[in-house]
Scaffold this motif. Structure first.
Motif, short mmCIF file in Angstrom:
data_model
loop_
_atom_site.label_atom_id
_atom_site.label_comp_id
_atom_site.label_asym_id
_atom_site.label_seq_id
_atom_site.Cartn_x
_atom_site.Cartn_y
_atom_site.Cartn_z
N SER A 93 46.14 109.53 68.48
CA SER A 93 45.93 108.90 69.78
C SER A 93 46.91 107.75 69.98
O SER A 93 47.68 107.39 69.08
CB SER A 93 44.49 108.36 69.86
OG SER A 93 44.37 107.16 69.10
N ASP A 94 46.85 107.11 71.15
CA ASP A 94 47.58 105.86 71.31
C ASP A 94 46.76 104.73 70.70
O ASP A 94 45.69 104.96 70.11
CB ASP A 94 47.93 105.61 72.79
CG ASP A 94 46.70 105.40 73.67
OD1 ASP A 94 45.60 105.08 73.16
OD2 ASP A 94 46.84 105.55 74.90
N THR A 95 47.23 103.49 70.81
CA THR A 95 46.57 102.38 70.12
C THR A 95 45.21 102.01 70.71
O THR A 95 44.48 101.21 70.12
CB THR A 95 47.47 101.14 70.11
OG1 THR A 95 47.87 100.83 71.45
CG2 THR A 95 48.71 101.37 69.25
N SER A 96 44.85 102.62 71.83
CA SER A 96 43.49 102.41 72.35
C SER A 96 42.45 103.16 71.53
O SER A 96 41.26 102.82 71.57
CB SER A 96 43.41 102.86 73.82
OG SER A 96 43.44 104.29 73.91
N GLN A 138 36.83 115.45 73.62
CA GLN A 138 38.17 115.99 73.82
C GLN A 138 38.35 117.27 73.01
O GLN A 138 38.12 117.27 71.79
CB GLN A 138 39.24 114.97 73.40
CG GLN A 138 40.67 115.45 73.59
CD GLN A 138 41.03 115.68 75.05
OE1 GLN A 138 40.44 115.11 75.96
NE2 GLN A 138 42.00 116.56 75.30
N ARG A 173 45.05 103.31 66.36
CA ARG A 173 45.25 104.74 66.63
C ARG A 173 44.23 105.57 65.85
O ARG A 173 43.86 105.26 64.72
CB ARG A 173 46.65 105.18 66.21
CG ARG A 173 47.80 104.47 66.89
CD ARG A 173 49.11 104.99 66.34
NE ARG A 173 50.23 104.13 66.71
CZ ARG A 173 50.60 103.04 66.03
NH1 ARG A 173 49.96 102.71 64.91
NH2 ARG A 173 51.61 102.31 66.43
N LYS A 196 47.21 113.55 70.79
CA LYS A 196 48.28 114.52 70.99
C LYS A 196 48.73 115.04 69.62
O LYS A 196 48.71 114.32 68.63
CB LYS A 196 49.47 113.88 71.72
CG LYS A 196 49.17 113.44 73.14
CD LYS A 196 50.41 113.03 73.88
CE LYS A 196 50.13 112.55 75.30
NZ LYS A 196 48.92 113.03 75.93
N ALA A 206 41.45 106.04 72.20
CA ALA A 206 40.70 106.92 73.10
C ALA A 206 40.96 108.38 72.75
O ALA A 206 42.11 108.80 72.58
CB ALA A 206 41.12 106.66 74.55
N ARG A 241 40.87 111.00 74.48
CA ARG A 241 41.61 111.78 75.47
C ARG A 241 43.11 111.48 75.46
O ARG A 241 43.86 112.07 76.23
CB ARG A 241 40.99 111.57 76.85
CG ARG A 241 39.64 112.28 76.93
CD ARG A 241 38.96 112.18 78.26
NE ARG A 241 37.69 112.89 78.23
CZ ARG A 241 36.74 112.77 79.14
NH1 ARG A 241 36.90 111.96 80.17
NH2 ARG A 241 35.60 113.46 79.03
N THR A 242 43.52 110.56 74.57
CA THR A 242 44.97 110.35 74.37
C THR A 242 45.48 111.06 73.13
O THR A 242 46.67 110.92 72.79
CB THR A 242 45.29 108.84 74.26
OG1 THR A 242 44.76 108.31 73.03
CG2 THR A 242 44.71 108.07 75.43
#
Length: 450
Positions: A123-126, A83, A106, A133, A128, A130-131
């Protein structure tokens, strides 16, 4: 398989913190595998990031176009997910990358800051990549307008702590924030900063590190101006929780700590040959804190010193000992910006038999100083080969570049390492040309007994 040796290995799941990406760790290991990751910026050295989660490996680096890039893959193998993030480094070696995973999963990425607005991606809680921000404000926008030196820590409860300097060289404060993993919100850990330069100076920290007593220990120097020669007064504090701080003898230190209240381990004056980043904590076999640093001796030569806290029963408190015996050598650094360092030091480590090992690199030569724990007297100054030295056999390094390494321990004795070539720091100023990008390598090493 290539057998390699090196100095300073980080703890499990935590990035090795070295003063410079050119000061590589030392361990006995063999290279198991090598994988090319990307083409990366090589105009100057800046520390990249390498961390592990329970299942994955995460790396952060500046690509060939100087853009911050984060990549992640499983420890068991497979492809990397990349990313690109919307921030680009210029010529500043301060703009290193820090990465951590919080208890909710996160991913937090802090990078590209030198007395500049907070640059943080979450990131979000995954987790990942690509999340990821950008988060423009963590807690206090006013404090986050001039941020430098991002570091992630965990307290005893496992909470994620983020610390950074607010302000600038010669005038800055140390800020600690804590994350509520359930809500994903940050808050100030303490109402006051750790130290207060009173508008006249700032403190340069190494640590905190967790000692054998399960307390946090921190060492620092004070600096009057952006000029490196104005470092002075080696200082120390400890804490059980990063909130309440104490001198070595247990005397409470009210926050923020000011120069007049600090515990001075060695009153090195300005222009005394001591520099920030080269004040590394270690511990002897009794768990007593020691600090490795350098300063000028009475003849004006640069020398390596150890300071150790002897306990409340001691009349002197801290003992200090010169452990190098260099002649006709003086690292007479001065000025601002990121320096091309001549010396890197590591913390003292007990090696049995009443001995301590103190790893040092001087002018590219790795040295293990072996000292008696009883009185810190020198037994031997033993030249050793660093990991960087050995990797030069297979990683071809141009004459004007250095090999840079960050490493972490895996779960089963393996060691992961990022390796790349770049020119040394250039005082954070543009060079007259731009070299070709170099290849970022991800290596898996197997530790060997020494």
């Amino acid at each position: 398989m290539l057998v390699v040796s090196a100095l300073w290995c980080g703890g499990v799941n935590a990035q090795t913190f070295t003063p410079s990406p050119g000061a590589s760790p030392t361990m006995s290991a063999e290279v198991v595998s090598t994988e090319a990751i990307d083409r990366v910026w090589s105009g100057h050295s800046v520390r990249f990031a390498l961390v592990t989660t329970k299942t994955d490996i995460v790396i952060g680096y500046y690509d060939a176009n100087r853009q911050l890039t984060v990549a992640r893959r499983r420890k068991t193998g497979g492809g990397w997910t990349y990313q690109k993030l919307d921030t680009w480094n210029d010529w500043d070696s301060h703009n290193y990358i820090a990465i951590a995973e919080d208890p909710a999963g996160r991913l937090h990425v802090a990078a590209n800051m030198h007395s500049s607005p907070m640059t943080m991606f979450v990131s979000d809680t995954s987790g990942a990549v690509r999340t990821l921000k950008r988060v423009p404000v963590l807690v206090d926008e006013a404090l986050e307008r001039a941020a430098t030196y991002p570091i992630f820590l965990r307290d005893r409860a496992g909470r994620l702590i983020f610390k950074y300097r607010n302000g600038s060289s010669g005038n800055g404060d140390e800020i600690y924030d804590v994350l509520d993993a359930e809500t994903g919100k940050w808050a100030r850990l303490t109402a006051a900063p750790l130290v207060d330069g009173e508008g006249q100076r700032n403190a340069y920290f190494m640590g905190p590190v967790i000692g054998p007593d399960n307390w946090f220990h921190i060492a620092w120097v004070w600096r009057e101006t952006p000029m490196a020669e104005t470092n002075h007064d080696l200082s120390y504090a400890k804490s059980p929780d990063l909130i309440h701080w104490f001198k070595a003898d247990g005397t409470p230190l009210p926050l923020p700590i000011k120069l007049k209240d600090a515990e001075i381990v060695d009153p090195v004056p300005e222009r005394g040959g001591m520099i920030n980043n080269n004040t590394l904590l270690g511990f002897d076999e009794q768990g007593r804190p020691t600090i490795t640093y350098h300063k000028f001796d009475s003849a004006g030569n640069t020398q390596i010193y150890l300071a150790r806290y002897l306990g409340k029963a001691s009349k002197t408190g801290w003992e200090r000992a010169q452990i190098s015996q260099w002649t006709n050598y003086r690292w007479d650094f001065s000025g601002g910006g990121s320096l091309k360092s001549e010396i890197f030091v590591g913390g003292a480590q007990p090696i049995g038999g009443g001995l301590l090992k103190v790893p040092v690199i001087r002018l590219g030569q790795s040295i293990d100083f072996i000292v008696r724990s009883s009185d810190l007297s020198l037994v031997e100054a033993r030249p050793v080969l660093s990991l960087a030295d050995q990797l030069k056999k297979t990683v071809k390094t141009p004459d004007d570049m250095q090999v840079n390494i960050v490493n972490v321990e895996g779960d089963h004795g393996e060691i992961y390492a990022l390796v790349w070539n770049a020119r040394p720091p250039h005082r954070d100023l543009p060079a007259a040309d731009i070299p070709d990008p170099t290849t970022l390598l991800f290596m898996t090493l197997r530790s060997q007994a020494r």
